[in-house]
Design a protein around this motif. Sequence first.
Motif, PDB file in Angstrom:
ATOM      1  N   ASN A   3       0.843  -1.195   0.000  1.00 38.80           N
ATOM      2  CA  ASN A   3       0.000   0.000   0.000  1.00 38.80           C
ATOM      3  C   ASN A   3       0.879   1.246   0.000  1.00 38.80           C
ATOM      4  O   ASN A   3       1.693   1.443   0.906  1.00 38.80           O
ATOM      5  CB  ASN A   3      -0.907  -0.038   1.237  1.00 38.80           C
ATOM      6  CG  ASN A   3      -1.952   1.062   1.236  1.00 38.80           C
ATOM      7  OD1 ASN A   3      -1.926   1.966   0.421  1.00 38.80           O
ATOM      8  ND2 ASN A   3      -2.882   0.970   2.175  1.00 38.80           N
ATOM      9  N   GLN A   4       0.709   2.102  -1.001  1.00 32.94           N
ATOM     10  CA  GLN A   4       1.482   3.329  -1.126  1.00 32.94           C
ATOM     11  C   GLN A   4       0.574   4.553  -1.013  1.00 32.94           C
ATOM     12  O   GLN A   4       0.857   5.604  -1.606  1.00 32.94           O
ATOM     13  CB  GLN A   4       2.233   3.354  -2.465  1.00 32.94           C
ATOM     14  CG  GLN A   4       3.276   2.266  -2.609  1.00 32.94           C
ATOM     15  CD  GLN A   4       4.470   2.486  -1.706  1.00 32.94           C
ATOM     16  OE1 GLN A   4       5.086   3.552  -1.718  1.00 32.94           O
ATOM     17  NE2 GLN A   4       4.816   1.486  -0.912  1.00 32.94           N
ATOM     18  N   ILE A   9      -0.840   4.236   6.673  1.00 32.58           N
ATOM     19  CA  ILE A   9      -0.661   4.651   8.062  1.00 32.58           C
ATOM     20  C   ILE A   9      -1.619   3.839   8.927  1.00 32.58           C
ATOM     21  O   ILE A   9      -2.843   3.936   8.766  1.00 32.58           O
ATOM     22  CB  ILE A   9      -0.933   6.158   8.244  1.00 32.58           C
ATOM     23  CG1 ILE A   9      -0.096   6.982   7.266  1.00 32.58           C
ATOM     24  CG2 ILE A   9      -0.676   6.567   9.680  1.00 32.58           C
ATOM     25  CD1 ILE A   9       1.391   6.822   7.395  1.00 32.58           C
ATOM     26  N   PRO A  10      -1.121   3.005   9.832  1.00 33.95           N
ATOM     27  CA  PRO A  10      -2.013   2.172  10.642  1.00 33.95           C
ATOM     28  C   PRO A  10      -3.037   3.006  11.410  1.00 33.95           C
ATOM     29  O   PRO A  10      -2.701   4.037  12.004  1.00 33.95           O
ATOM     30  CB  PRO A  10      -1.043   1.461  11.603  1.00 33.95           C
ATOM     31  CG  PRO A  10       0.266   1.456  10.879  1.00 33.95           C
ATOM     32  CD  PRO A  10       0.305   2.751  10.129  1.00 33.95           C
ATOM     33  N   GLY A  11      -4.296   2.573  11.360  1.00 29.33           N
ATOM     34  CA  GLY A  11      -5.364   3.260  12.068  1.00 29.33           C
ATOM     35  C   GLY A  11      -6.200   4.175  11.214  1.00 29.33           C
ATOM     36  O   GLY A  11      -7.223   4.692  11.679  1.00 29.33           O
ATOM     37  N   LEU A  12      -5.797   4.399   9.939  1.00 32.53           N
ATOM     38  CA  LEU A  12      -6.558   5.269   9.047  1.00 32.53           C
ATOM     39  C   LEU A  12      -7.392   4.447   8.075  1.00 32.53           C
ATOM     40  O   LEU A  12      -6.917   3.442   7.522  1.00 32.53           O
ATOM     41  CB  LEU A  12      -5.630   6.192   8.257  1.00 32.53           C
ATOM     42  CG  LEU A  12      -4.921   7.302   9.042  1.00 32.53           C
ATOM     43  CD1 LEU A  12      -4.145   8.192   8.096  1.00 32.53           C
ATOM     44  CD2 LEU A  12      -5.901   8.124   9.867  1.00 32.53           C
ATOM     45  N   LEU A  13      -8.615   4.890   7.847  1.00 38.09           N
ATOM     46  CA  LEU A  13      -9.540   4.290   6.897  1.00 38.09           C
ATOM     47  C   LEU A  13     -10.022   5.384   5.954  1.00 38.09           C
ATOM     48  O   LEU A  13     -10.203   6.538   6.366  1.00 38.09           O
ATOM     49  CB  LEU A  13     -10.755   3.683   7.620  1.00 38.09           C
ATOM     50  CG  LEU A  13     -10.488   2.798   8.841  1.00 38.09           C
ATOM     51  CD1 LEU A  13     -11.808   2.440   9.517  1.00 38.09           C
ATOM     52  CD2 LEU A  13      -9.732   1.549   8.433  1.00 38.09           C
ATOM     53  N   VAL A  14     -10.248   5.033   4.686  1.00 34.98           N
ATOM     54  CA  VAL A  14     -10.736   6.005   3.710  1.00 34.98           C
ATOM     55  C   VAL A  14     -11.870   5.391   2.905  1.00 34.98           C
ATOM     56  O   VAL A  14     -11.795   4.232   2.481  1.00 34.98           O
ATOM     57  CB  VAL A  14      -9.611   6.467   2.748  1.00 34.98           C
ATOM     58  CG1 VAL A  14     -10.167   7.386   1.659  1.00 34.98           C
ATOM     59  CG2 VAL A  14      -8.506   7.182   3.529  1.00 34.98           C
ATOM     60  N   GLY A  15     -12.918   6.188   2.715  1.00 39.09           N
ATOM     61  CA  GLY A  15     -14.043   5.761   1.887  1.00 39.09           C
ATOM     62  C   GLY A  15     -14.575   6.920   1.066  1.00 39.09           C
ATOM     63  O   GLY A  15     -14.451   8.083   1.461  1.00 39.09           O
TER      64      GLY A  15
END
Length: 315
Positions: A3-4, A9-15
């Motif tokens: 993942n680039q 970054i651990p703990g981040l989610l994107v939608g």
Amino acid sequence: MTNQTLTAIPGLLVGHATRTDLHTGCTAILCPQGFTPGLAVPGFAPGSRETELMRPESLVDCVHGIALSGGSAFGLAAADGIMRHLQQLGHGFPVPHGVVPIVPGAVIYDLDRNTSRGALPDAAMGQAAAAAASSDPVEQGAVGAGTGARCGRLFSCYAGRDASQKAGLGSALASHGGILVAALVVLNALGNVVDPQDGTFLAGGRDEHGAPLGQAAMLAALAGDALPPSNTVLTVVATNVPLNKAQTSRLARMAATGLARCLRPAHLTLDGDMVFALASQQPLPAQAGPWTENLLGALGAEAVARATVAAATTA
């Protein structure tokens, strides 16, 4: 392939929630366990909410999400849906009657692309984006808040035609010895996008023959009084290094220089450019490091520049 993107970054989610039929949408960046916030505002016409609490002197020391949206100021309503999603999961600032998720946000102006003026990003769209959030590599291009984005908007009325170019949303990661800094950029820029290494034109204004509209055309347009009213580049930069609020805001300020490497021109009076920064509140892995604030700033600027190029070239 590793993942680039921002979700490295651990703990981040994107939608994302995307309305291609309306040329608008929104993006939810979730950090349910809380990240330390920071902020830099290089533009002079921001459209935002809850940004004051990100400043070092403010009381709240963590946020639970960032809302990025189209729809101009109307799109700030998308943050309400992201808040609702986080509240339903029990994430937020504890108060006597439950939790209040802290979700700052900012918007781009895409009303000129919206084919149905009454249909704008709202709480329902924000909640849909939050429900879709995951730790998978961030989907890039004309999605989410970048659906109606463009670059070279300075030339949106050039010689009687729209000479601007479609843009979108991009993300990138820079790292050194286990120290991670990632960025996500929504590119709705007044200026052209150039290669940060050699200045080669990548995207933006083009004449009727497809040739780039360069420095001379840009200066002539800037000398006029008919500039587009709203141009914004929204940026989120995040790191796995635990920082305090002052350090996180310094990271935002240093990372913002990555925009100026790619945009010609950048940060003018009608631009709403904002850079949000997020720092993990979890310890670094034992094998990571060492790090300094200067290292983080250099990595942040690199990640922002790469994400800007991605936003211009993947739409």
